[in-house]
Design a protein around this motif. Sequence first.
Motif, PDB file in Angstrom:
ATOM      1  N   HIS A   1       0.000   6.973  -6.481  1.00 33.74           N
ATOM      2  CA  HIS A   1       0.276   5.584  -5.905  1.00 33.74           C
ATOM      3  C   HIS A   1       1.457   4.873  -6.796  1.00 33.74           C
ATOM      4  O   HIS A   1       1.781   5.059  -8.007  1.00 33.74           O
ATOM      5  CB  HIS A   1      -1.028   4.619  -6.396  1.00 33.74           C
TER       6      HIS A   1
ATOM      7  N   SER B   1       0.928  -1.130   0.034  1.00 31.98           N
ATOM      8  CA  SER B   1      -0.054  -0.061   0.032  1.00 31.98           C
ATOM      9  C   SER B   1       0.962   1.463  -0.091  1.00 31.98           C
ATOM     10  O   SER B   1       0.610   2.388   0.758  1.00 31.98           O
ATOM     11  CB  SER B   1      -1.016  -0.096   1.540  1.00 31.98           C
TER      12      SER B   1
ATOM     13  N   ARG C   1      -4.360  10.966  -4.943  1.00 34.30           N
ATOM     14  CA  ARG C   1      -4.520   9.800  -5.914  1.00 34.30           C
ATOM     15  C   ARG C   1      -3.162   9.303  -6.812  1.00 34.30           C
ATOM     16  O   ARG C   1      -3.170   9.065  -7.926  1.00 34.30           O
ATOM     17  CB  ARG C   1      -5.646  10.031  -7.036  1.00 34.30           C
TER      18      ARG C   1
ATOM     19  N   GLN D   1      -0.729   7.212   2.833  1.00 32.56           N
ATOM     20  CA  GLN D   1      -2.048   7.416   2.855  1.00 32.56           C
ATOM     21  C   GLN D   1      -2.449   8.714   2.274  1.00 32.56           C
ATOM     22  O   GLN D   1      -3.593   8.855   1.672  1.00 32.56           O
ATOM     23  CB  GLN D   1      -2.616   7.289   4.347  1.00 32.56           C
ATOM     24  N   THR D   2      -1.792   9.752   2.492  1.00 33.07           N
ATOM     25  CA  THR D   2      -2.192  10.967   2.115  1.00 33.07           C
ATOM     26  C   THR D   2      -1.866  11.197   0.625  1.00 33.07           C
ATOM     27  O   THR D   2      -2.864  11.675   0.124  1.00 33.07           O
ATOM     28  CB  THR D   2      -1.246  12.224   2.932  1.00 33.07           C
TER      29      THR D   2
ATOM     30  N   GLN E   1      -2.191   8.780  -1.603  1.00 33.41           N
ATOM     31  CA  GLN E   1      -3.186   7.895  -2.017  1.00 33.41           C
ATOM     32  C   GLN E   1      -4.597   8.556  -2.165  1.00 33.41           C
ATOM     33  O   GLN E   1      -5.387   8.577  -3.034  1.00 33.41           O
ATOM     34  CB  GLN E   1      -3.283   6.778  -1.568  1.00 33.41           C
ATOM     35  N   ARG E   2      -4.881   8.951  -0.788  1.00 32.18           N
ATOM     36  CA  ARG E   2      -6.406   9.444  -0.725  1.00 32.18           C
ATOM     37  C   ARG E   2      -6.449  10.886  -0.993  1.00 32.18           C
ATOM     38  O   ARG E   2      -7.581  11.164  -1.668  1.00 32.18           O
ATOM     39  CB  ARG E   2      -6.751   9.433   0.800  1.00 32.18           C
ATOM     40  N   LYS E   3      -5.489  11.789  -0.991  1.00 33.11           N
ATOM     41  CA  LYS E   3      -5.901  13.136  -1.219  1.00 33.11           C
ATOM     42  C   LYS E   3      -5.421  13.507  -2.613  1.00 33.11           C
ATOM     43  O   LYS E   3      -6.235  14.177  -3.505  1.00 33.11           O
ATOM     44  CB  LYS E   3      -5.176  14.110  -0.256  1.00 33.11           C
TER      45      LYS E   3
END
Length: 257
Positions: A184, A94, A182, A175-176, A178-180
Amino acid sequence: MLKAAIDRNSPIPIYYQIETDLKKRIIRREWDKNQQLPTEIELAKHYNVSRITLRQALAELEKDGVISKQRGKGTFINSDPAPYVNNLSYTLISGDRIKQQPYSIAATVLEQMIVTDIFPDVYEHLELKPDDRIVYIKRLFVLNGKPLAVGRSWISAKIVPDLENTPLINNSLSQTLQRKYRLHANLVEDFMEVVRSTQSECNLLKCAYDTPLILIKGTSFFDDNQPLEYSNTLWAGDSVRFRFTMHDADDGFIIGP
């Protein structure tokens, strides 16, 4: 009990060699929690050192919370010794370099800003020009109150607008991203080496001077081989151990799940 192997020709201080050996023996449960250690005389004889040298080693263990001295009684193993992270899986999961489970490693952001005057290799790894703006993030990783690592990351400000002012989700950069944003990573090229700690790193990691540090540095990439992040993380060498999973491939063994 066999004499412990102390390398008197090593540049590593003898007291630190004893401290490391005692910590390994405690981790192996050679003594149970709350059990009394052998006396200073017995330990000094076992390691063939003076009591002064032996006391230096014990002082470091006590400072790290591994043992405690009770006046008039002796030295005892703490019921909840200082954490030692064993067999961290080194895989890409991840977007994170290190699979933390089952360990709960918390991160604290120390610095988060735009930088311009930095080392040339950062620009080189990110394939940027010296006048390009870069977001720099420095974090401290802690387990049960014990500092384990100092991590530094650099990302082109063009692909992460306003990241320097954006709180990280759970203090996690991956995480930031990926989530904010996008974003990866699909490929990571890392290098690992052992280095000596500096005074500032000793202060952050609360470790003894000359504690060996495990340096992991490298670059993550998108599908098109464009760099996403350049990072380096210094792990306290006396507190962590990595497990590498390797499998057979056409051109030899490679690290992977």
